[in-house]
Design a protein around this motif. Structure first.
Motif, PDB file in Angstrom:
ATOM      1  N   GLU A 174       0.835  -1.204   0.000  1.00 12.14           N
ATOM      2  CA  GLU A 174       0.000   0.000   0.000  1.00 12.14           C
ATOM      3  C   GLU A 174       0.870   1.254   0.000  1.00 12.14           C
ATOM      4  OE1 GLU A 174      -3.385   2.157   2.809  1.00 12.14           O
ATOM      5  OE2 GLU A 174      -2.671   0.145   3.285  1.00 12.14           O
ATOM      6  N   GLU A 175       1.993   1.219   0.813  1.00 13.80           N
ATOM      7  CA  GLU A 175       2.871   2.372   0.866  1.00 13.80           C
ATOM      8  C   GLU A 175       3.580   2.583  -0.465  1.00 13.80           C
ATOM      9  OE1 GLU A 175       5.136   1.157   4.168  1.00 13.80           O
ATOM     10  OE2 GLU A 175       4.053   2.397   5.595  1.00 13.80           O
ATOM     11  N   ARG A 176       3.971   1.456  -1.096  1.00  7.53           N
ATOM     12  CA  ARG A 176       4.619   1.588  -2.403  1.00  7.53           C
ATOM     13  C   ARG A 176       3.656   2.196  -3.420  1.00  7.53           C
ATOM     14  NH1 ARG A 176       6.839  -3.769  -1.251  1.00  7.53           N
ATOM     15  NH2 ARG A 176       9.009  -3.533  -0.609  1.00  7.53           N
ATOM     16  N   PHE A 177       2.422   1.769  -3.302  1.00  5.57           N
ATOM     17  CA  PHE A 177       1.411   2.310  -4.208  1.00  5.57           C
ATOM     18  C   PHE A 177       1.225   3.807  -3.948  1.00  5.57           C
ATOM     19  CE2 PHE A 177      -3.027   3.400  -5.182  1.00  5.57           C
ATOM     20  CZ  PHE A 177      -3.053   3.076  -6.548  1.00  5.57           C
ATOM     21  N   ASP A 178       1.205   4.180  -2.636  1.00  7.03           N
ATOM     22  CA  ASP A 178       1.074   5.591  -2.275  1.00  7.03           C
ATOM     23  C   ASP A 178       2.231   6.401  -2.842  1.00  7.03           C
ATOM     24  OD1 ASP A 178      -1.239   5.140  -0.967  1.00  7.03           O
ATOM     25  OD2 ASP A 178      -0.353   5.091   1.050  1.00  7.03           O
ATOM     26  N   ASP A 179       3.435   5.775  -2.805  1.00  8.24           N
ATOM     27  CA  ASP A 179       4.620   6.458  -3.294  1.00  8.24           C
ATOM     28  C   ASP A 179       4.476   6.817  -4.772  1.00  8.24           C
ATOM     29  OD1 ASP A 179       7.191   7.485  -3.309  1.00  8.24           O
ATOM     30  OD2 ASP A 179       8.062   5.568  -3.898  1.00  8.24           O
ATOM     31  N   MET A 180       3.890   5.890  -5.536  1.00  4.70           N
ATOM     32  CA  MET A 180       3.751   6.125  -6.974  1.00  4.70           C
ATOM     33  C   MET A 180       2.609   7.089  -7.280  1.00  4.70           C
ATOM     34  SD  MET A 180       4.451   2.359  -8.582  1.00  4.70           S
ATOM     35  CE  MET A 180       3.361   1.476  -7.479  1.00  4.70           C
ATOM     36  N   SER A 181       1.562   7.038  -6.475  1.00  2.00           N
ATOM     37  CA  SER A 181       0.367   7.808  -6.803  1.00  2.00           C
ATOM     38  C   SER A 181       0.306   9.165  -6.133  1.00  2.00           C
ATOM     39  CB  SER A 181      -0.889   7.006  -6.416  1.00  2.00           C
ATOM     40  OG  SER A 181      -0.868   6.758  -5.020  1.00  2.00           O
ATOM     41  N   SER A 182       1.002   9.314  -4.960  1.00  2.00           N
ATOM     42  CA  SER A 182       0.900  10.559  -4.199  1.00  2.00           C
ATOM     43  C   SER A 182       2.268  11.231  -4.133  1.00  2.00           C
ATOM     44  CB  SER A 182       0.402  10.253  -2.782  1.00  2.00           C
ATOM     45  OG  SER A 182       0.449  11.420  -2.002  1.00  2.00           O
ATOM     46  N   PRO A 183       2.400  12.468  -4.579  1.00  2.00           N
ATOM     47  CA  PRO A 183       3.691  13.143  -4.572  1.00  2.00           C
ATOM     48  C   PRO A 183       4.142  13.565  -3.176  1.00  2.00           C
ATOM     49  CG  PRO A 183       1.981  14.641  -5.336  1.00  2.00           C
ATOM     50  CD  PRO A 183       1.329  13.301  -5.149  1.00  2.00           C
ATOM     51  N   GLY A 184       3.253  13.772  -2.223  1.00  2.00           N
ATOM     52  CA  GLY A 184       3.655  14.225  -0.907  1.00  2.00           C
ATOM     53  C   GLY A 184       2.594  13.967   0.129  1.00  2.00           C
ATOM     54  N   LEU A 185       2.886  14.461   1.366  1.00  2.00           N
ATOM     55  CA  LEU A 185       1.958  14.258   2.476  1.00  2.00           C
ATOM     56  C   LEU A 185       1.296  15.595   2.806  1.00  2.00           C
ATOM     57  CD1 LEU A 185       1.170  12.009   4.582  1.00  2.00           C
ATOM     58  CD2 LEU A 185       2.831  13.081   6.092  1.00  2.00           C
ATOM     59  N   GLU A 186       0.019  15.578   2.944  1.00  4.78           N
ATOM     60  CA  GLU A 186      -0.706  16.808   3.246  1.00  4.78           C
ATOM     61  C   GLU A 186      -0.941  16.897   4.748  1.00  4.78           C
ATOM     62  OE1 GLU A 186      -4.879  19.087   2.086  1.00  4.78           O
ATOM     63  OE2 GLU A 186      -4.253  17.305   0.991  1.00  4.78           O
ATOM     64  N   LEU A 187      -0.446  17.968   5.334  1.00  6.72           N
ATOM     65  CA  LEU A 187      -0.579  18.163   6.775  1.00  6.72           C
ATOM     66  C   LEU A 187      -1.894  18.850   7.111  1.00  6.72           C
ATOM     67  CD1 LEU A 187       3.021  19.454   7.549  1.00  6.72           C
ATOM     68  CD2 LEU A 187       2.062  17.261   8.245  1.00  6.72           C
ATOM     69  N   PRO A 188      -2.511  18.506   8.240  1.00  8.92           N
ATOM     70  CA  PRO A 188      -3.713  19.239   8.674  1.00  8.92           C
ATOM     71  C   PRO A 188      -3.348  20.697   8.943  1.00  8.92           C
ATOM     72  CG  PRO A 188      -3.411  17.223   9.943  1.00  8.92           C
ATOM     73  CD  PRO A 188      -2.151  17.426   9.172  1.00  8.92           C
ATOM     74  N   GLU A 207       6.523  23.878   4.593  1.00  9.24           N
ATOM     75  CA  GLU A 207       5.400  24.707   5.017  1.00  9.24           C
ATOM     76  C   GLU A 207       5.707  25.557   6.251  1.00  9.24           C
ATOM     77  OE1 GLU A 207       1.759  22.504   5.281  1.00  9.24           O
ATOM     78  OE2 GLU A 207       2.266  21.222   3.573  1.00  9.24           O
ATOM     79  N   GLY A 208       6.957  25.521   6.740  1.00 11.88           N
ATOM     80  CA  GLY A 208       7.287  26.293   7.951  1.00 11.88           C
ATOM     81  C   GLY A 208       6.418  25.890   9.116  1.00 11.88           C
ATOM     82  N   TYR A 209       6.086  24.597   9.194  1.00 14.23           N
ATOM     83  CA  TYR A 209       5.076  24.100  10.123  1.00 14.23           C
ATOM     84  C   TYR A 209       5.545  24.183  11.578  1.00 14.23           C
ATOM     85  CZ  TYR A 209       0.765  21.394  10.830  1.00 14.23           C
ATOM     86  OH  TYR A 209      -0.498  21.002  11.164  1.00 14.23           O
TER      87      TYR A 209
END
Length: 833
Positions: free
Chosen positions: A119-133, A167-169
């Motif tokens: 699933e993580e490998r799939f996420d790696d290919m399909s999602s460019p990054g992680l979206e923070l709340p 994002e300077g989070y």
């Protein structure tokens, strides 16, 4: 009988990163209804109580180590380990754990954090990054869960780190921290603690640069005060701002350097005091934090090193007599910490660092500091000196030799006095501090002795085409320093026993002896001349009378090292001064006790026997045989006597010795070395290696007539008898040390305790000194029985030429002639054939 395969010890990891033993029991695995799953159970072997009940969680990472250990983390900061008595039991439980988790038992860790799910490998290919709340107070719990869920996966950690950077989070989170504190929102503060701790575990330098910046670092420390596991928050910020004070012993003009020092101190404080103790699996996740501190220290050392004004002021104030004690102590402590920081440098940078300190005059400064009365200042100066010696002993040696050369006129005058000359040399100050250490355990003296040993060790001395450091420095050391080192030894050994024998003095003298023993082993003519000219060994052996066994053994070790060199100059000195007397006295005073002293003394004499040190063998037997002849629980002293008699026979009858060589060797010419080797083999031949009744002559000589050999032997025996009677008169008057002393009356031939076997050995020729069975003493044990024909007795002796060695035979001393029939057949053949 209980199955030992399942026998285990249960360990838990405490806050100090030490494993606590929770008890011993027997482990089993089974389904536990309360936990709703397969679990590990350990019941105490003492009373059957439950030591451990742990569910095998499918997502828990179990590790197998060293074939008998299984380690896992039960919860945050709660690590467990099972240590199995047998590998088989460990393998059985490991298979159960792997079975529950669906893993192959051949692995050593059941949850490899590097592995990524499909699933993580799939996420790696399909999602460019992680979206923070969005960074809001109401979504802090969501952020904390996101950080916690990202830590197990390298891929998600990477995405989270990138999102936090871009994002300077972190700064937004720290703004929320102020809001939560103002509102006293404890729940929000607990979430921020979990978030900031998780960001540390991301192990990213870019994030640390933000967190440890001047504007953020105190807020980061504030977040880490609100640990949910604690009932009250810590007060780290209060300590750093009010209690911990930054002292500038020398004003630092560079603001960047000052900021770097502040930052390094605070980050070190976070690592050591603020962050919770990392679990087994978090240990490697803080490697970047270690590196951050390391490189900060390197940068600080470099910036200070380049600031010439700063270092010049430092050394000027250190050596200025007007500097008050408190200020000087601060300066020395700073310099000590400065040198400690240098240990983080790469070798080439460390070279430049110590070269800079040397050019600034660190060694003259240390000499001034070591001459002061302040104990704490001297202790810190000693630590600095140790850094210099361990890094570059040649630099220190060159300094002290140049110092002596520059003050040559003064040095000559003071050296003659031998009292104040030690005050002008740095190395003599070190020796003086070693001797005057007031610590009951002599901790400082041990450290200084190690430094002195490094300085006098030829192994780290340089030898170039135009200069040999070993020759120059050792000549200097024995001229200017050795008398300072040996002063306490000489002062304490003026009588027959130590004048002071308290524990601290004994410890100090043991340290001095250890260093002198090192010198004997590694130096050559310098130490030899010193020992012989100053009669050092005799003074050292006075310490054999100490009530402290460790000191007596140190003295014995010193002499053993000298004897081990097999140097005839040393041997003649030992014999001339009768320096075996204190050793023999200590051996006799020790009595029949089987202890280290007994073994060490016997080993020394055994070495002399095995190495066949002829001069010492003769000296020991001629002077101390009477005292040692009754020692029969080892064969060492009887073996020495045999060696001695072999020497005497060869000296007194070279013609017979050459005849034995002819009998023993083939007719062609051999070199002297081969002759010695074969002679040794001949003397040590055991009679058990021969067939019963076999004559010990070479095949080519079996046809030789006995009468051809009998005549020279008869003449030789008569000469021996005459010499023996003369020696009896002389030796009965000789005491242990060559003077009239009641200690021992030693005689080589008056003793009659040699047994029958030793009389038939190779070295006891009939009529030789020390042979009770010689003709002319028919009543002595071992004499040839009257009913045995003289020709028959001499035939065997003639074949043997009286030189067959029976080193392993040991009969009772008081057996009389009638017991001859009980001898082994081989012996009867030799006496009666």
């Amino acid at each position: 009988m209980t199955d030992t395969r399942r026998r285990v010890k249960v360990y838990t990891l405490n806050e100090d990163r030490q494993w606590d033993d929770r008890g011993t029991g027997h482990v089993s695995s089974g389904y536990v209804e309360r936990l709703k799953g397969m679990s590990l159970l350990v019941r105490a072997e003492s009373d059957g109580s439950l030591l451990l009940e742990s569910k095998i969680n499918p997502n828990t990472a179990y590790q197998k180590q060293q074939d008998t250990l299984i380690v896992w983390s039960e919860a945050e900061n709660y690590d467990l380990a099972l240590s199995f008595q047998e590998k088989a039991g460990c393998d059985e439980i490991w298979e159960k754990i792997c079975q529950v988790q669906g893993k192959d038992p051949s692995v050593d860790i059941t949850q490899d954090l590097v592995d990524e799910s499909e699933e993580e490998r799939f996420d790696d290919m399909s999602s460019p990054g992680l979206e923070l709340p969005s960074c809001e107070l109401s979504r802090l719990e969501e952020v904390a869960e996101l950080v916690a869920s990202s830590l197990p996966s390298p891929l998600r950690r990477e995405k989270l780190a990138l999102a936090l950077e871009n994002e300077g989070y972190i700064k937004k989170l720290l703004e929320l921290f102020h809001v939560c504190e103002d509102l006293e929102n404890i729940e929000g503060l607990h979430h921020l603690y979990e978030i900031i701790k998780g960001i540390f575990l991301l192990n990213r330098t870019a994030l640390f640069e933000v967190m440890f910046s001047e504007e953020c670092i105190m807020d980061v420390i504030g977040c880490l005060e609100y640990d949910p596991a604690l009932s009250q928050p810590r007060k780290h910020r209060e300590f750093l701002t009010k209690t911990a004070k930054f002292k500038e012993v020398i004003p630092i003009s560079d603001p960047e350097l000052k900021q770097k020092i502040h930052q390094t101190y605070r980050v070190q404080y976070i690592q050591d005091m603020v962050l919770p103790t990392p679990s087994v699996f978090e240990e490697n996740m803080l490697s970047t934090l270690h590196s951050f501190i390391f490189f900060n220290k390197v940068e600080i050392v470099g910036m200070l090193q380049e600031d010439e004004k700063f270092l010049t002021d430092l050394f000027a104030q250190l050596t200025d007599e007007a500097t008050d004690e408190e200020k000087r102590q601060e300066l020395v402590n700073f310099l000590k910490e400065f040198c400690a920081f240098s240990q983080t440098l790469q070798p080439q940078n460390r070279d430049a660092f110590f070269k800079t300190l040397s050019n600034m005059g660190i060694l003259p400064a240390l000499e001034v500091i070591l001459g002061m009365d302040d104990t704490q200042v001297r202790s810190a100066a000693t630590d600095i000196f140790s850094y210099l010696v361990e890094y570059n002993p040649s630099m220190v040696r060159e300094f002290v030799m140049q110092e002596a050369q520059q003050n040559d006129d003064v040095s000559k005058k003071l050296t003659e006095q031998k009292i104040t000359s030690k005050d002008i040399l740095l190395i003599n100050l070190i020796i003086e501090h070693m001797i005057c250490d007031t610590d009951p355990e002599l901790g400082g003296a041990v450290q200084l002795m190690g430094l002195l040993r490094t300085l006098v060790d030829p192994e780290n001395m340089l030898a170039t085409a135009n200069k040999t450091e070993k020759t120059e420095f050792l000549g200097f050391f024995y001229k200017h320093c050795m008398h300072v080192l040996t002063a306490p030894l000489l002062a304490n050994t003026t009588e027959d026993k130590p004048s002071k024998d308290d524990f601290q003095t004994a410890q100090l003298l043991a340290l001095v002896l250890e260093l002198l023993t090192f010198c004997v082993e590694h130096h050559t003519y310098h130490i030899k001349n010193y020992i012989i000219n100053k009669d050092i060994l005799r003074r050292v052996l006075v310490l054999m009378a100490s009530k402290h066994a460790f000191l007596a053994l140190c003295a014995l070790r010193f002499k053993r090292k000298i004897i081990g060199l097999k140097d005839e100059f040393y041997n003649r000195y030992i014999m001339k001064s009768f320096l075996f007397e204190p050793v023999v006295k200590a051996f006799l005073n020790n009595g029949s006790r089987y202890n280290l002293m007994n073994s060490a003394i016997i080993e020394m004499f055994e070495f002399i026997r095995v190495e066949d040190i002829k001069s010492l063998t003769a000296h020991v037997i001629e002077n101390y045989w009477k005292a040692l002849e009754d020692v029969d629980y080892v064969q060492t002293f009887k073996g020495l006597k045999l060696r001695f008699e072999q020497q005497r026979e060869r000296q007194d009858n070279p013609k017979l010795d050459s005849m034995r060589s002819i009998l023993r060797n083939h007719r062609y010419r051999r070199d002297a070395r081969t002759l010695e080797d074969e002679e040794e083999m001949w003397f040590n031949t055991d009679e058990d290696d021969m067939e019963d009744g076999e004559a010990v002559v070479s095949p080519s000589d079996k046809t030789k007539n006995d009468d051809d050999i009998m005549d020279p032997i008869s003449k030789f025996m008569e000469r021996k008898k005459l010499k023996e009677s003369e020696e009896k008169e002389v030796l009965l008057k000789t005491n242990l040390s060559g003077r009239q002393s009641p200690s021992f009356k030693l005689s080589l031939s008056s003793g009659t305790k040699t047994n029958l076997t030793s009389q038939s050995s190779t070295t006891n020729l009939p009529g030789s000194p020390g042979s009770p069975g010689s003709p002319g003493s028919p009543g002595s044990p071992g004499s040839v029985p009257k009913n045995t024909s003289q020709t028959a007795a001499i035939t065997t002796k003639g074949g043997l030429v009286g030189l067959v060695d029976y080193p392993d035979d040991d009969e009772d001393d008081d057996e009389d002639e009638d017991k001859e029939d009980t001898l082994p057949l081989s012996k009867k053949a030799k006496f009666d054939s």
